[in-house]
Each structure stands twice: as structure tokens, then as C-alpha cells.
Design a protein around this motif. Structure first.
Motif, PDB file in Angstrom:
ATOM      1  N   HIS A  33       0.830  -1.206   0.000  1.00  0.00           N
ATOM      2  CA  HIS A  33       0.000   0.000   0.000  1.00  0.00           C
ATOM      3  C   HIS A  33       0.864   1.255   0.000  1.00  0.00           C
ATOM      4  O   HIS A  33       0.582   2.205  -0.744  1.00  0.00           O
ATOM      5  CB  HIS A  33      -0.922  -0.009   1.223  1.00  0.00           C
ATOM      6  N   GLY A  35       3.903   1.551  -1.154  1.00  0.00           N
ATOM      7  CA  GLY A  35       4.528   1.668  -2.470  1.00  0.00           C
ATOM      8  C   GLY A  35       3.567   2.197  -3.510  1.00  0.00           C
ATOM      9  O   GLY A  35       3.913   3.049  -4.325  1.00  0.00           O
ATOM     10  N   ALA A  36       2.332   1.700  -3.483  1.00  0.00           N
ATOM     11  CA  ALA A  36       1.320   2.177  -4.435  1.00  0.00           C
ATOM     12  C   ALA A  36       0.991   3.641  -4.179  1.00  0.00           C
ATOM     13  O   ALA A  36       0.814   4.421  -5.128  1.00  0.00           O
ATOM     14  CB  ALA A  36       0.059   1.327  -4.327  1.00  0.00           C
ATOM     15  N   ARG A  37       0.948   4.020  -2.929  1.00  0.00           N
ATOM     16  CA  ARG A  37       0.664   5.420  -2.595  1.00  0.00           C
ATOM     17  C   ARG A  37       1.795   6.331  -3.064  1.00  0.00           C
ATOM     18  O   ARG A  37       1.549   7.406  -3.609  1.00  0.00           O
ATOM     19  CB  ARG A  37       0.453   5.551  -1.095  1.00  0.00           C
ATOM     20  N   ALA A  38       3.035   5.924  -2.873  1.00  0.00           N
ATOM     21  CA  ALA A  38       4.169   6.724  -3.323  1.00  0.00           C
ATOM     22  C   ALA A  38       4.170   6.850  -4.843  1.00  0.00           C
ATOM     23  O   ALA A  38       4.444   7.924  -5.390  1.00  0.00           O
ATOM     24  CB  ALA A  38       5.480   6.097  -2.842  1.00  0.00           C
ATOM     25  N   GLN A  39       3.844   5.765  -5.515  1.00  0.00           N
ATOM     26  CA  GLN A  39       3.785   5.796  -6.978  1.00  0.00           C
ATOM     27  C   GLN A  39       2.662   6.725  -7.454  1.00  0.00           C
ATOM     28  O   GLN A  39       2.846   7.495  -8.396  1.00  0.00           O
ATOM     29  CB  GLN A  39       3.569   4.387  -7.515  1.00  0.00           C
ATOM     30  N   ALA A  40       1.515   6.671  -6.814  1.00  0.00           N
ATOM     31  CA  ALA A  40       0.399   7.543  -7.179  1.00  0.00           C
ATOM     32  C   ALA A  40       0.751   9.002  -6.919  1.00  0.00           C
ATOM     33  O   ALA A  40       0.414   9.884  -7.707  1.00  0.00           O
ATOM     34  CB  ALA A  40      -0.856   7.152  -6.403  1.00  0.00           C
ATOM     35  N   HIS A  41       1.463   9.263  -5.829  1.00  0.00           N
ATOM     36  CA  HIS A  41       1.876  10.631  -5.508  1.00  0.00           C
ATOM     37  C   HIS A  41       2.854  11.158  -6.566  1.00  0.00           C
ATOM     38  O   HIS A  41       2.740  12.307  -6.999  1.00  0.00           O
ATOM     39  CB  HIS A  41       2.508  10.670  -4.121  1.00  0.00           C
ATOM     40  N   ALA A  42       3.784  10.322  -6.981  1.00  0.00           N
ATOM     41  CA  ALA A  42       4.747  10.724  -8.011  1.00  0.00           C
ATOM     42  C   ALA A  42       4.036  10.987  -9.344  1.00  0.00           C
ATOM     43  O   ALA A  42       4.350  11.960 -10.044  1.00  0.00           O
ATOM     44  CB  ALA A  42       5.815   9.650  -8.187  1.00  0.00           C
ATOM     45  N   GLU A  43       3.071  10.160  -9.680  1.00  0.00           N
ATOM     46  CA  GLU A  43       2.294  10.352 -10.913  1.00  0.00           C
ATOM     47  C   GLU A  43       1.482  11.644 -10.842  1.00  0.00           C
ATOM     48  O   GLU A  43       1.406  12.398 -11.815  1.00  0.00           O
ATOM     49  CB  GLU A  43       1.364   9.155 -11.144  1.00  0.00           C
ATOM     50  N   ASP A  45       2.247  14.332  -9.070  1.00  0.00           N
ATOM     51  CA  ASP A  45       3.196  15.433  -9.219  1.00  0.00           C
ATOM     52  C   ASP A  45       3.587  15.636 -10.677  1.00  0.00           C
ATOM     53  O   ASP A  45       3.675  16.771 -11.154  1.00  0.00           O
ATOM     54  CB  ASP A  45       4.448  15.177  -8.378  1.00  0.00           C
ATOM     55  N   ARG A  46       3.816  14.540 -11.396  1.00  0.00           N
ATOM     56  CA  ARG A  46       4.189  14.636 -12.803  1.00  0.00           C
ATOM     57  C   ARG A  46       3.060  15.271 -13.617  1.00  0.00           C
ATOM     58  O   ARG A  46       3.291  16.160 -14.440  1.00  0.00           O
ATOM     59  CB  ARG A  46       4.532  13.255 -13.353  1.00  0.00           C
TER      60      ARG A  46
END
Length: 88
Positions: A33, A35-43, A45-46
Motif C-alpha cells: 500500500h 509503495g502504491a501510494r508513493a507511486q500515485a503521488h509521483a504520478e 506530481d508529474r
């Protein structure tokens, strides 16, 4: 060996395995969870950076055209309708 001791040994190993298995599962689920949250946050921001750049570009283009038109008026004494239409 008493009956109570036998039951305790028989039950404690499966209970211990169940508790350890549950704890490991919970830990791995939390890690997935996070890791998925960090990935969603990075997306996110992009995408916000991309939208910001697009908005800045959309504001800059008409302003650039207005500055160019101002320069055209400053460089000429008279601009006729057809010349301005050709410029636009």
C-alpha cells in the motif's frame, strides 16, 4: 505428561503459525500500500507539472501575439485592416 500440557503443545504451534502468518501478511500489505501510494503521488506530481506547463504556454501564446501586434503598430505609421488581418 498431563492432558492440559498435551493440548497446550498441540494448540500453541498452529496458533503461533497463524499469528506470525497474519503479522507477515499485514506487514506485506502495508508495504504494498505504501509503495502504491508513493507511486500515485509521483504520478500526481508529474501530471500537475505537465498541466502547469500547458497553462503557462496557453497564457504565453496570446500575450506574445499582443506584444508582436504592439511592435507592428510601433514600427508603422498606419496599418490598414487588410494588413492587420494578414498579420493575424
Amino acid at each position: 505428561m498431563s492432558w492440559r500440557s498435551l493440548v497446550l503443545k498441540t494448540v500453541s504451534l498452529p496458533v503461533l503459525i497463524a499469528v506470525v502468518g497474519t503479522a507477515l501478511s499485514a506487514g506485506l500489505a502495508w508495504r504494498a500500500h505504501a509503495g502504491a501510494r508513493a507511486q500515485a503521488h509521483a504520478e500526481f506530481d508529474r501530471l500537475t507539472d505537465q498541466v502547469q506547463q500547458e497553462i503557462e504556454l496557453r497564457f504565453a501564446q496570446p500575450l506574445s501575439g499582443l506584444r508582436d501586434a504592439r511592435g507592428t503598430y510601433a514600427a508603422s505609421r498606419e496599418i490598414r485592416r487588410g494588413e492587420f488581418r494578414a498579420y493575424v
